[in-house]
Design an enzyme around this catalytic site. Structure first.
Site, PDB file in Angstrom:
ATOM      1  N   GLY A   1       0.821  -1.210   0.000  1.00 47.44           N
ATOM      2  CA  GLY A   1       0.000   0.000   0.000  1.00 47.44           C
ATOM      3  C   GLY A   1       0.852   1.256   0.000  1.00 47.44           C
TER       4      GLY A   1
ATOM      5  N   ALA B   1       2.979   2.745  -5.229  1.00 50.50           N
ATOM      6  CA  ALA B   1       2.713   1.801  -6.320  1.00 50.50           C
ATOM      7  C   ALA B   1       1.398   1.071  -6.115  1.00 50.50           C
ATOM      8  CB  ALA B   1       3.865   0.805  -6.446  1.00 50.50           C
TER       9      ALA B   1
ATOM     10  N   SER C   1       0.830  -3.649   5.237  1.00 52.07           N
ATOM     11  CA  SER C   1       1.180  -3.863   6.635  1.00 52.07           C
ATOM     12  C   SER C   1       1.611  -2.543   7.267  1.00 52.07           C
ATOM     13  CB  SER C   1       2.321  -4.891   6.693  1.00 52.07           C
ATOM     14  OG  SER C   1       3.033  -4.742   7.893  1.00 52.07           O
TER      15      SER C   1
ATOM     16  N   LYS D   1       5.843  22.052 -10.478  1.00 52.86           N
ATOM     17  CA  LYS D   1       7.238  21.788 -10.869  1.00 52.86           C
ATOM     18  C   LYS D   1       7.387  22.052 -12.363  1.00 52.86           C
ATOM     19  CE  LYS D   1      10.603  18.082 -11.399  1.00 52.86           C
ATOM     20  NZ  LYS D   1      10.946  16.682 -11.208  1.00 52.86           N
TER      21      LYS D   1
ATOM     22  N   LEU E   1       9.003  -0.201  -6.555  1.00 54.13           N
ATOM     23  CA  LEU E   1      10.339  -0.617  -6.129  1.00 54.13           C
ATOM     24  C   LEU E   1      10.527  -2.123  -6.266  1.00 54.13           C
ATOM     25  CD1 LEU E   1      10.527   1.684  -2.977  1.00 54.13           C
ATOM     26  CD2 LEU E   1      11.522   2.105  -5.236  1.00 54.13           C
TER      27      LEU E   1
ATOM     28  N   THR F   1      11.826   9.708 -12.003  1.00 57.66           N
ATOM     29  CA  THR F   1      11.174   8.793 -12.941  1.00 57.66           C
ATOM     30  C   THR F   1      10.500   7.578 -12.288  1.00 57.66           C
ATOM     31  OG1 THR F   1      13.402   7.937 -13.284  1.00 57.66           O
ATOM     32  CG2 THR F   1      12.494   9.348 -15.000  1.00 57.66           C
TER      33      THR F   1
ATOM     34  N   ILE G   1       7.986   7.219 -10.001  1.00 59.65           N
ATOM     35  CA  ILE G   1       6.519   7.224 -10.017  1.00 59.65           C
ATOM     36  C   ILE G   1       6.043   7.099 -11.463  1.00 59.65           C
ATOM     37  CG2 ILE G   1       4.479   8.658  -9.562  1.00 59.65           C
ATOM     38  CD1 ILE G   1       5.923   9.573  -6.984  1.00 59.65           C
TER      39      ILE G   1
HETATM   40  C1  FAD Z   1      15.748   7.908  -1.822  1.00 59.71           C
HETATM   41  C2  FAD Z   1      14.567   7.829  -2.727  1.00 59.71           C
HETATM   42  C3  FAD Z   1      14.038   8.984  -3.297  1.00 59.71           C
HETATM   43  C4  FAD Z   1      12.946   8.910  -4.186  1.00 59.71           C
HETATM   44  N1  FAD Z   1      12.475  10.039  -4.785  1.00 59.71           N
HETATM   45  C5  FAD Z   1      11.538   9.923  -5.758  1.00 59.71           C
HETATM   46  C6  FAD Z   1      11.079  11.047  -6.481  1.00 59.71           C
HETATM   47  O1  FAD Z   1      11.451  12.193  -6.219  1.00 59.71           O
HETATM   48  N2  FAD Z   1      10.189  10.850  -7.481  1.00 59.71           N
HETATM   49  C7  FAD Z   1       9.721   9.615  -7.803  1.00 59.71           C
HETATM   50  O2  FAD Z   1       8.964   9.475  -8.756  1.00 59.71           O
HETATM   51  N3  FAD Z   1      10.092   8.548  -7.069  1.00 59.71           N
HETATM   52  C8  FAD Z   1      10.992   8.663  -6.089  1.00 59.71           C
HETATM   53  N4  FAD Z   1      11.379   7.556  -5.388  1.00 59.71           N
HETATM   54  C9  FAD Z   1      10.729   6.289  -5.619  1.00 59.71           C
HETATM   55  C10 FAD Z   1       9.420   6.233  -4.878  1.00 59.71           C
HETATM   56  O3  FAD Z   1       9.624   6.474  -3.508  1.00 59.71           O
HETATM   57  C11 FAD Z   1       8.816   4.867  -5.061  1.00 59.71           C
HETATM   58  O4  FAD Z   1       8.800   4.548  -6.413  1.00 59.71           O
HETATM   59  C12 FAD Z   1       7.419   4.851  -4.573  1.00 59.71           C
HETATM   60  O5  FAD Z   1       7.364   5.311  -3.260  1.00 59.71           O
HETATM   61  C13 FAD Z   1       6.843   3.494  -4.677  1.00 59.71           C
HETATM   62  O6  FAD Z   1       7.189   2.694  -3.619  1.00 59.71           O
HETATM   63  P1  FAD Z   1       6.474   1.301  -3.536  1.00 59.71           P
HETATM   64  O7  FAD Z   1       5.016   1.542  -3.384  1.00 59.71           O
HETATM   65  O8  FAD Z   1       6.944   0.457  -4.632  1.00 59.71           O
HETATM   66  O9  FAD Z   1       7.088   0.654  -2.210  1.00 59.71           O
HETATM   67  P2  FAD Z   1       6.893   1.009  -0.654  1.00 59.71           P
HETATM   68  O10 FAD Z   1       6.588   2.427  -0.415  1.00 59.71           O
HETATM   69  O11 FAD Z   1       8.086   0.423   0.049  1.00 59.71           O
HETATM   70  O12 FAD Z   1       5.604   0.180  -0.222  1.00 59.71           O
HETATM   71  C14 FAD Z   1       5.673  -1.215   0.017  1.00 59.71           C
HETATM   72  C15 FAD Z   1       4.357  -1.700   0.578  1.00 59.71           C
HETATM   73  O13 FAD Z   1       4.382  -3.113   0.695  1.00 59.71           O
HETATM   74  C16 FAD Z   1       3.911  -3.490   1.959  1.00 59.71           C
HETATM   75  N5  FAD Z   1       4.502  -4.770   2.339  1.00 59.71           N
HETATM   76  C17 FAD Z   1       5.786  -5.184   2.197  1.00 59.71           C
HETATM   77  N6  FAD Z   1       5.939  -6.421   2.708  1.00 59.71           N
HETATM   78  C18 FAD Z   1       4.719  -6.800   3.167  1.00 59.71           C
HETATM   79  C19 FAD Z   1       4.231  -7.962   3.832  1.00 59.71           C
HETATM   80  N7  FAD Z   1       5.029  -8.994   4.143  1.00 59.71           N
HETATM   81  N8  FAD Z   1       2.926  -8.006   4.173  1.00 59.71           N
HETATM   82  C20 FAD Z   1       2.089  -6.973   3.880  1.00 59.71           C
HETATM   83  N9  FAD Z   1       2.507  -5.847   3.266  1.00 59.71           N
HETATM   84  C21 FAD Z   1       3.806  -5.768   2.931  1.00 59.71           C
HETATM   85  C22 FAD Z   1       4.316  -2.350   2.868  1.00 59.71           C
HETATM   86  O14 FAD Z   1       3.556  -2.317   4.047  1.00 59.71           O
HETATM   87  C23 FAD Z   1       4.034  -1.164   1.963  1.00 59.71           C
HETATM   88  O15 FAD Z   1       2.660  -0.830   2.054  1.00 59.71           O
HETATM   89  C24 FAD Z   1      12.405   7.631  -4.459  1.00 59.71           C
HETATM   90  C25 FAD Z   1      12.895   6.489  -3.829  1.00 59.71           C
HETATM   91  C26 FAD Z   1      13.965   6.570  -2.966  1.00 59.71           C
HETATM   92  C27 FAD Z   1      14.474   5.318  -2.304  1.00 59.71           C
END
Ligand code: FAD
Length: 505
Positions: free
Chosen positions: A17, A20, A42, A81, A336, A347, A349
């Site tokens: 959640g 992504a 979680s 932006k 991620l 890039t 998002i």
């Molecule tokens: C340093 C940094 C800077 C960034 N800056 C930018 C930016 O400026 N612009 C941009 O476009 N992107 C940026 N990003 C990327 C952006 O943060 C991510 O692409 C975006 O937040 C997506 O994250 P996600 O949803 O894939 O993962 P996460 O935010 O890590 O979410 C993972 C989810 O999975 C759940 N989960 C994991 N394991 C379990 C489990 N066992 N049981 C239940 N749930 C689970 C977690 O609870 C969470 O809800 C950046 C990333 C980093 C690291």
């Protein structure tokens, strides 16, 4: 007898959640009303929560999910932006802007930049940014939504947003739940697979609840719970090209009017972002741990933020690269979980949005046709690789000799695709946009010239104008841009009038 309807997927499970997961939930629920969608997240694990800068295509995504732009800005504390300003990248003291939108205008078949190359040689053209409304308005902290410059053939402002990632996820959740997405809070402890096909049948929570599905979307972040921990798909490591592997992030109080652009400031072994939101500024220092310790990186960051820190600095670790296949069996990885390119050109998002758009285009049936999955994977790889090349360019094309990190970046090998692009540009400034790669010619042009790569010539068609005609062409555009920018309101003034956070729409 079976019909097409029988082979339809109806049950989708989204694991995660973060940005992504909720982007996928909002888009699928809006676009495919017949699906039953459940998202599992979680609270204990939490999210990364630092994706704050975007590119203009986010507006297409927001339109797809039915978000009202003003409401979205208010609810996420967003600012506008216009591009990214780079400091100290080519050489210490250099500043250039990668502005969104049009720069100048083409004449006949020839793009503006070819005339500009000639104009620079002959001393009749000013800096590239003087012909960009985005860059000129940004420099003056001005903004308005302006699709065209009235009474001219020039485009207006092309904008994206800076927003609070946690607030964006909450906003998306509201839209998704409103469209029927069910949410389960809980930690997934195990995964049940089909003994024959190997496909995932269910994720099982710590309390024993099994959540069954037909298609699983892995948005579990760097853990890559389904695509890697379960299916062992494999990861292609790009750290030899993009060696930064950590970031320290800290929010701070705003210390002046919010700039309508991101700042990317190079340091001795990496770079720092400054992302202004309405209610705070996001800061982070991306660096390579071979050259700098976390303590040193934190010290550099804290010495270079403008306002008072609002929290303890937080370390994030990552490995640049991509999943060998973003779609494996009945699992599609987004965010991620699918790979990581550092945030230099904002890039990540966009790659989520792109993955969702392609998933919609290649939405499978229960047979999970292999040709369809291969096509999806090919297209996603293409997008990743082209963006990867663009990000590498910023590091590789440097002339800094003040630190071993920058020397290593300059001397490292680069992908053949990027080498070919730089070579072609070096001859007469030509850039060929391949297929539907994300960054357009003028984007590459701004970064190539901003990093001090100067082509040996320009296209001969640029000689069709006399020197006086050429000078007049530049003067006209510069005058229109300067006059238009001068009439725009201040960025903060515009936000206060139209979309201040916390004010109901
Ligand atoms: C340093 C940094 C800077 C960034 N800056 C930018 C930016 O400026 N612009 C941009 O476009 N992107 C940026 N990003 C990327 C952006 O943060 C991510 O692409 C975006 O937040 C997506 O994250 P996600 O949803 O894939 O993962 P996460 O935010 O890590 O979410 C993972 C989810 O999975 C759940 N989960 C994991 N394991 C379990 C489990 N066992 N049981 C239940 N749930 C689970 C977690 O609870 C969470 O809800 C950046 C990333 C980093 C690291």
């Amino acid at each position: 007898m079976s019909s097409v309807g029988d082979s339809r997927i109806t049950k989708v499970v989204i694991v995660g959640g973060g940005t992504a997961g909720w982007m996928a939930a909002a888009a699928l629920s809006r676009s495919m009303g017949h699906l039953s969608i459940r998202l599992v997240e979680s609270d204990e694990i939490g999210t990364v929560g630092v994706g704050e800068a975007t590119i203009p295509a986010i507006r297409l995504f927001n339109a797809l999910i039915g978000a009202d732009e003003i409401e979205f800005i208010r609810e996420t504390g967003a600012t506008f932006k216009l591009g990214i300003q780079f400091h100290d990248w080519g050489r210490i003291g250099d500043t250039y802007m990668h502005a969104f939108g049009q720069i100048g205008r083409s004449l006949g078949m020839l793009p503006f930049q070819q005339y500009w190359l000639r104009g620079r040689n002959e001393g009749v053209a000013g800096p590239l940014c003087d012909y960009s409304l985005n860059a000129t308005a940004g420099r003056q902290n001005r903004f308005a939504r302006l699709p065209r410059i009235p009474d001219t053939s020039l485009d207006g402002i092309a904008h994206a947003f800076h927003f609070d990632a946690a607030l964006y996820a909450a906003y998306l959740r509201k839209l998704a739940e409103g469209a029927g997405v069910a949410r389960t809070e809980g930690k997934i402890a195990s995964v049940r697979r089909n003994g024959e096909s190997g496909h995932i049948e269910a994720v099982v929570l710590e309390d024993g609840t099994a959540i069954e599905g037909e298609l699983f979307i892995d948005c579990s972040g760097f853990r890559a719970l389904l695509i890697e921990e379960t299916l062992e798909t494999g990861y292609e490591d790009w750290t030899h090209w993009l060696p930064c592997d950590r970031a320290i992030a800290v929010p701070s109080e705003n210390a002046g009017p919010a700039r309508p652009y991101t700042q990317a400031i190079a340091h001795q072994a990496g770079w720092q972002w400054r992302i202004p939101l309405q209610h705070r500024t996001g800061n982070g220092h991306v660096f390579c741990s071979d050259f700098l310790s976390e303590d040193e990186a934190t010290e550099i960051l804290l010495a270079n933020i403008e306002g008072r820190p609002l929290a303890e600095p937080r370390t994030l670790r990552f490995r640049t690269g991509m999943r060998s296949r973003a779609w494996n069996a009945n699992v599609v990885a987004l965010g991620l979980a699918s790979g990581f390119l550092e945030p230099l050109e904002s890039t990540s998002i966009h790659l989520i949005q792109n993955g969702i758009a392609k998933l919609l285009a290649h939405f499978p049936g229960l047979d999970f046709d292999a040709a369809n999955i291969d096509a999806y994977n090919r297209r996603v790889r293409f997008d990743y690789e082209r963006i990867r090349d663009f990000v590498i360019l910023h590091y590789h094309a440097n002339q800094r000799s003040d630190s071993p990190f920058w020397i290593r970046c300059r001397e490292m090998g680069i992908p053949d695709t990027l080498a070919a692009k730089i070579e072609l540009f070096g001859s007469h400034g030509q850039i060929v946009r391949e297929g539907d790669e994300l960054f357009v010619e003028i984007g590459w042009f701004q970064v190539l010239t901003g990093q001090n790569i100067v082509p040996r010539g320009y296209h001969p068609m640029a000689d069709a104008l006399t020197r006086d005609e050429l000078a007049g062409f530049f003067d006209d555009i510069e005058t229109i841009i300067a006059r238009t920018a001068a009439h725009l309101p201040g960025h903060e003034e515009y936000i206060a009038q139209h979309c201040a956070a916390g004010v109901p729409a």
